[in-house]
Scaffold this motif. Structure first.
Motif, short mmCIF file in Angstrom:
data_model
loop_
_atom_site.label_atom_id
_atom_site.label_comp_id
_atom_site.label_asym_id
_atom_site.label_seq_id
_atom_site.Cartn_x
_atom_site.Cartn_y
_atom_site.Cartn_z
N GLU A 51 4.23 -0.90 -6.04
CA GLU A 51 3.34 -0.56 -5.29
C GLU A 51 1.88 -1.05 -5.86
O GLU A 51 1.57 -0.73 -6.91
CB GLU A 51 3.04 0.91 -5.07
N HIS B 224 5.31 -8.01 -4.20
CA HIS B 224 5.50 -6.54 -5.11
C HIS B 224 6.59 -5.82 -4.43
O HIS B 224 7.13 -4.92 -4.93
CB HIS B 224 4.40 -6.09 -5.43
N LYS B 225 6.31 -5.60 -2.85
CA LYS B 225 7.04 -4.39 -2.23
C LYS B 225 8.61 -4.87 -2.26
O LYS B 225 9.47 -4.24 -2.31
CB LYS B 225 6.80 -4.58 -0.74
N GLU B 226 8.99 -6.22 -2.36
CA GLU B 226 10.31 -6.67 -2.61
C GLU B 226 10.91 -6.27 -3.63
O GLU B 226 12.10 -5.90 -4.09
CB GLU B 226 10.31 -7.93 -2.54
N TYR C 203 0.21 -1.89 -10.99
CA TYR C 203 1.21 -1.50 -10.21
C TYR C 203 1.69 -0.11 -10.59
O TYR C 203 1.88 0.25 -11.58
CB TYR C 203 2.44 -2.50 -10.29
#
Length: 220
Positions: free
Chosen positions: A159, A153-155, A98
């Protein structure tokens, strides 16, 4: 490629017939196989892959069309499986990368979790997270399972990068705590039953293939 160098329609048709025969041979080998490592199935698979590749090339050269099949090449495949024929234990090895794309979002989410854990009446205490991304990651991964973080993951201001999952076979499960000191030291590609990779590079390759294949009929 000039018209003179193009394969004839008869050559394309002949290649298609070879693919059909290879499919029949492969199915017959699968139906008659004597075990997971039956060489007849392996040979039939390779023959089908080779026939499909030839047909795909001729089809494109003659008609500017491609097949929907994607046969893995030798460079993309795992080494020959050398594990037990009947695995009695499995190890699942996962790596996900990430990028901390939005640190402020990550910090806010982690602090919210820390506040919930602290309970009411803890508003005047020193923030658990503050401005430390290191602390925020510890809170986040301590609260959620890796699969949930992957799906959200975006929350959390992250990325996605590359990821891979290996399902590796074994004769017996390790003793508790046996490999915790070096969890990935014994990863052996020859024991991998199946592998799943995700990477942006695959999307780039697909785009390159589309450029090579020419314009899409009906495209804008």
């Amino acid at each position: 490629m000039s018209d003179a160098a193009q394969p004839t329609a008869a050559e394309v048709r002949a290649a298609a017939e070879v693919v059909k025969a290879a499919i029949d041979r492969h199915l017959d080998a699968v139906e008659r196989r004597t075990g997971d490592d039956d060489p007849a199935v392996y040979d039939a698979f390779n023959a089908l892959a080779a026939a499909a590749e030839v047909y795909d090339e001729l089809l494109y050269e003659r008609y500017d069309e491609v097949t929907p099949f994607e046969i893995p090449g030798a460079d993309d495949s795992l080494p020959p499986y050398a594990g037990p024929a009947e695995p009695s234990a499995l190890s699942v090895l996962i790596r996900r990368d990430y990028v901390v794309a939005e640190p402020e979002r990550l910090l806010a989410q982690a602090q919210r979790l820390a506040d919930v854990d602290a309970g009411p009446g803890a508003e005047d205490t020193t923030p658990v997270v503050g401005t430390s991304v290191h602390a925020a990651l510890g809170v986040l991964f301590g609260e959620y399972e890796p699969d949930e973080i992957a799906s959200r993951h975006k929350e959390f201001g992250l990325e996605e990068g590359d990821s891979t999952l290996w399902v590796s076979a074994g004769e017996a499960a390790p003793e508790p705590g046996e490999w915790l000191g070096a969890p990935f030291e014994d990863a052996d590609p020859e024991l991998v039953v199946c592998r799943f990779d995700v990477s942006a590079v695959f999307d780039e390759e697909d785009e390159s293939d589309e450029d090579f294949a020419g314009p899409v009929v009906g495209g804008a």
